[in-house]
Design a protein around this motif. Sequence first.
Motif, short mmCIF file in Angstrom:
data_model
loop_
_atom_site.label_atom_id
_atom_site.label_comp_id
_atom_site.label_asym_id
_atom_site.label_seq_id
_atom_site.Cartn_x
_atom_site.Cartn_y
_atom_site.Cartn_z
N ALA A 25 0.84 -1.20 0.00
CA ALA A 25 0.00 0.00 0.00
C ALA A 25 0.88 1.24 0.00
O ALA A 25 0.59 2.22 -0.72
CB ALA A 25 -0.94 0.00 1.20
N GLY A 26 1.95 1.22 0.77
CA GLY A 26 2.89 2.34 0.76
C GLY A 26 3.56 2.52 -0.58
O GLY A 26 3.73 3.64 -1.08
N SER A 27 3.92 1.40 -1.21
CA SER A 27 4.55 1.45 -2.54
C SER A 27 3.60 2.01 -3.59
O SER A 27 4.03 2.66 -4.54
CB SER A 27 5.02 0.06 -2.96
OG SER A 27 6.04 -0.38 -2.11
N ALA A 28 2.31 1.76 -3.43
CA ALA A 28 1.33 2.29 -4.37
C ALA A 28 1.34 3.82 -4.38
O ALA A 28 0.95 4.44 -5.37
CB ALA A 28 -0.07 1.78 -4.02
N TRP A 29 1.80 4.40 -3.30
CA TRP A 29 1.87 5.86 -3.19
C TRP A 29 3.29 6.40 -3.39
O TRP A 29 3.46 7.46 -4.00
CB TRP A 29 1.39 6.30 -1.80
CG TRP A 29 -0.09 6.31 -1.69
CD1 TRP A 29 -0.89 5.28 -1.29
CD2 TRP A 29 -0.95 7.39 -2.02
NE1 TRP A 29 -2.20 5.67 -1.34
CE2 TRP A 29 -2.27 6.95 -1.78
CE3 TRP A 29 -0.74 8.68 -2.49
CZ2 TRP A 29 -3.37 7.77 -1.99
CZ3 TRP A 29 -1.83 9.50 -2.69
CH2 TRP A 29 -3.13 9.04 -2.45
N LEU A 30 4.28 5.72 -2.89
CA LEU A 30 5.61 6.31 -2.77
C LEU A 30 6.64 5.79 -3.76
O LEU A 30 7.65 6.45 -3.99
CB LEU A 30 6.14 6.08 -1.34
CG LEU A 30 5.24 6.61 -0.21
CD1 LEU A 30 5.75 6.16 1.14
CD2 LEU A 30 5.13 8.13 -0.29
N ARG A 147 -5.49 5.69 -4.07
CA ARG A 147 -4.43 5.85 -5.08
C ARG A 147 -4.98 5.56 -6.47
O ARG A 147 -4.68 6.28 -7.43
CB ARG A 147 -3.25 4.93 -4.76
CG ARG A 147 -2.10 5.09 -5.72
CD ARG A 147 -1.49 6.46 -5.50
NE ARG A 147 -0.45 6.72 -6.46
CZ ARG A 147 -0.52 7.69 -7.38
NH1 ARG A 147 -1.56 8.48 -7.45
NH2 ARG A 147 0.47 7.86 -8.21
N LEU A 148 -5.77 4.52 -6.59
CA LEU A 148 -6.34 4.16 -7.89
C LEU A 148 -7.32 5.23 -8.40
O LEU A 148 -7.50 5.38 -9.59
CB LEU A 148 -7.04 2.81 -7.80
CG LEU A 148 -6.11 1.60 -7.69
CD1 LEU A 148 -6.89 0.37 -7.28
CD2 LEU A 148 -5.35 1.38 -8.98
N ALA A 149 -7.91 5.98 -7.45
CA ALA A 149 -8.83 7.05 -7.82
C ALA A 149 -8.08 8.31 -8.24
O ALA A 149 -8.70 9.31 -8.57
CB ALA A 149 -9.78 7.35 -6.67
N GLY A 150 -6.77 8.25 -8.20
CA GLY A 150 -5.96 9.40 -8.63
C GLY A 150 -5.45 10.25 -7.48
O GLY A 150 -4.93 11.34 -7.70
N GLY A 151 -5.59 9.72 -6.26
CA GLY A 151 -5.19 10.43 -5.04
C GLY A 151 -3.84 10.92 -5.05
O GLY A 151 -3.17 11.75 -5.30
#
Length: 151
Positions: A25-30, A147-151
Amino acid sequence: MTAARLPRLPLGLGLAGLLPFLALAGSAWLAPLAWQLVAIPAFLTYSAVILSFLGGVQWGVAMSLEPDDSAGFRRRLALSMAPSLIAWPALLLHPATGAWVLIAGFLVVRLHECGRTSRELLPTWYQSLRTLLTVVVVACHGLVIWRLAGG
């Protein structure tokens, strides 16, 4: 019941099982974009595996704690299949939709575990541990969906 009162081994294994959820989940953002493209499907796949594992827990409870000629045995065995039947199709959906389906699966399993017969059969520490793990898992799913929503 506090985390300090949980048996150390199940607590440690449960927390270790959260590491892939947290890392992915962190990798999905960072992570760099190319890694994000790997992290999100890996997150969803790991989630499906863990949700299926929870069905296996219920199968084990049925075999070891329910009389094999009881309605409870038959019901718990049938319900133990539900997590896998939710998890696998979730992987075939759009990632955001699949993540929502997986959240629903984790919550359905947790609700079943909170039911009267499960409270009677499962140790108190298991209930506390599963609540903690479910909260973190659902929060991680929320981060991935965001993140998938474009966050």
